[in-house]
Enzyme design. Structure first.
Site, PDB file in Angstrom:
ATOM      1  N   LYS A  34       0.889  -1.160   0.000  1.00 32.93           N
ATOM      2  CA  LYS A  34       0.000   0.000   0.000  1.00 32.93           C
ATOM      3  C   LYS A  34       0.927   1.209   0.000  1.00 32.93           C
ATOM      4  O   LYS A  34       1.588   1.515   0.994  1.00 32.93           O
ATOM      5  CB  LYS A  34      -0.897   0.015   1.238  1.00 32.93           C
ATOM      6  CG  LYS A  34      -1.801   1.245   1.290  1.00 32.93           C
ATOM      7  CD  LYS A  34      -2.410   1.439   2.660  1.00 32.93           C
ATOM      8  CE  LYS A  34      -3.061   2.813   2.729  1.00 32.93           C
ATOM      9  NZ  LYS A  34      -3.464   3.183   4.108  1.00 32.93           N
ATOM     10  N   GLY A  87      -7.946   9.441   9.409  1.00 32.77           N
ATOM     11  CA  GLY A  87      -8.310   9.512  10.819  1.00 32.77           C
ATOM     12  C   GLY A  87      -9.353  10.546  11.177  1.00 32.77           C
ATOM     13  O   GLY A  87      -9.689  10.720  12.348  1.00 32.77           O
ATOM     14  N   ALA A 123      -9.349   5.753   4.057  1.00 32.87           N
ATOM     15  CA  ALA A 123      -9.252   6.943   4.926  1.00 32.87           C
ATOM     16  C   ALA A 123     -10.565   7.707   4.999  1.00 32.87           C
ATOM     17  O   ALA A 123     -11.255   7.897   3.995  1.00 32.87           O
ATOM     18  CB  ALA A 123      -8.136   7.877   4.493  1.00 32.87           C
ATOM     19  N   GLY A 124     -10.885   8.129   6.221  1.00 35.81           N
ATOM     20  CA  GLY A 124     -12.028   9.000   6.447  1.00 35.81           C
ATOM     21  C   GLY A 124     -13.281   8.328   6.947  1.00 35.81           C
ATOM     22  O   GLY A 124     -14.191   8.988   7.442  1.00 35.81           O
ATOM     23  N   THR A 131      -8.684   3.457  11.916  1.00 33.48           N
ATOM     24  CA  THR A 131      -8.974   4.280  13.084  1.00 33.48           C
ATOM     25  C   THR A 131     -10.390   4.100  13.602  1.00 33.48           C
ATOM     26  O   THR A 131     -10.619   4.041  14.814  1.00 33.48           O
ATOM     27  CB  THR A 131      -8.728   5.763  12.761  1.00 33.48           C
ATOM     28  OG1 THR A 131      -7.381   5.930  12.312  1.00 33.48           O
ATOM     29  CG2 THR A 131      -8.958   6.639  13.986  1.00 33.48           C
TER      30      THR A 131
END
Length: 259
Positions: free
Chosen positions: A100, A161, A187-188, A210
């Site tokens: 990644k 995050g 992400a997000g 996260t």
């Protein structure tokens, strides 16, 4: 749904949820969350793993590699050269040739440096890596990354995050329409509904760390994300009804008395 497999670089997965390994309160919490998530791939930061540890202290000692495919990442890299060296280090240490790819351009926002990302993708793809680059939700950049040899593209839904959920649905829709490789939203994501939205837009998968590791109950959240990803995918395949400006009766009136 049993035949609806995610295929990346010829490797198939039944789960479309990829999970991370950072920010957990303990290795035991991480293991239990991974189990509840149903994921078949986990991402680990090469630079945060002691590749020489032999006493059980390494993060890798707490991941069942017979059960989970590893996706090493180049988190913490700010230049193409740094990311390339990190990817090579992971492969030389015996992790895998999958990566990644992250090349961060700004320390505060953690947004990608897409120019450096493209350069690193070309080099690593030429060296036989299976490259999954983390990038902005930009259809043009995603198209260029695929042309550079990326096996999948990983556009962000929102800053890393942040838990803001998918901020630009239209961009992700365009990316999915144009992409010739799998699209993994990375992400997000902050809640199961965010994961479902990403999948309903046509994403081939979602990477979540996260939102699971930071939840009050990571195990319960991991299971919720598993169900949300599956639900969103099924909803996408089913085909939603078109949006209408005005009401449309759910019971036809034609043929009723008085009509």
């Amino acid at each position: 749904m049993d035949d609806d497999l995610l295929t990346i670089a010829g490797k198939t997965f039944r789960s479309r949820l990829i999970v991370g390994t950072g920010k957990y309160a303990s290795h035991d919490a991480m293991r239990r969350a991974h189990d509840a998530s149903g994921a078949e791939m986990v991402t680990v930061a090469v630079r945060r793993v002691d590749l020489d540890a032999r006493d059980g202290s390494s993060l890798l000692d707490h991941i069942d590699t017979d059960r989970y495919a590893l996706l090493p990442n180049t988190a913490g890299c700010y230049t193409a050269d740094e990311a390339i060296r990190t990817a090579r280090l992971g492969r030389e240490a015996g992790l895998t040739n999958w990566v990644k790819l992250e090349v961060i351009g700004d320390e505060r926002t953690l947004f990608p440096d897409n120019e450096a990302l493209l350069a690193a993708t070309r080099v690593l793809a030429d060296e036989g890596f299976v490259v999954l680059p983390y990038t902005n939700d930009d259809p043009i950049v995603c198209r260029k990354l695929a042309a550079a040899g990326a096996a999948a593209v990983m556009p962000l839904g929102a800053p890393i995050g942040s838990g803001l959920g998918v901020q630009n649905r239209n961009s992700l829709t365009i990316i999915r329409e144009q992409a010739e490789v799998p699209v993994i939203v990375d992400a997000g994501v902050g809640s199961p509904s965010d994961a479902a939205v990403a999948m309903e837009l046509g994403a081939d998968g979602v990477l979540i760390n996260t939102a699971i590791a930071g939840a009050d109950d990571p195990v319960a959240m991991a299971e919720a994300m598993r169900l949300a990803v599956r639900s969103g995918r099924l909803g996408y395949l089913a085909g939603r009804i078109p949006r209408r400006r005005y009401a449309a009766a759910s019971s036809p009136v034609d043929g009723l008395v008085g009509h």
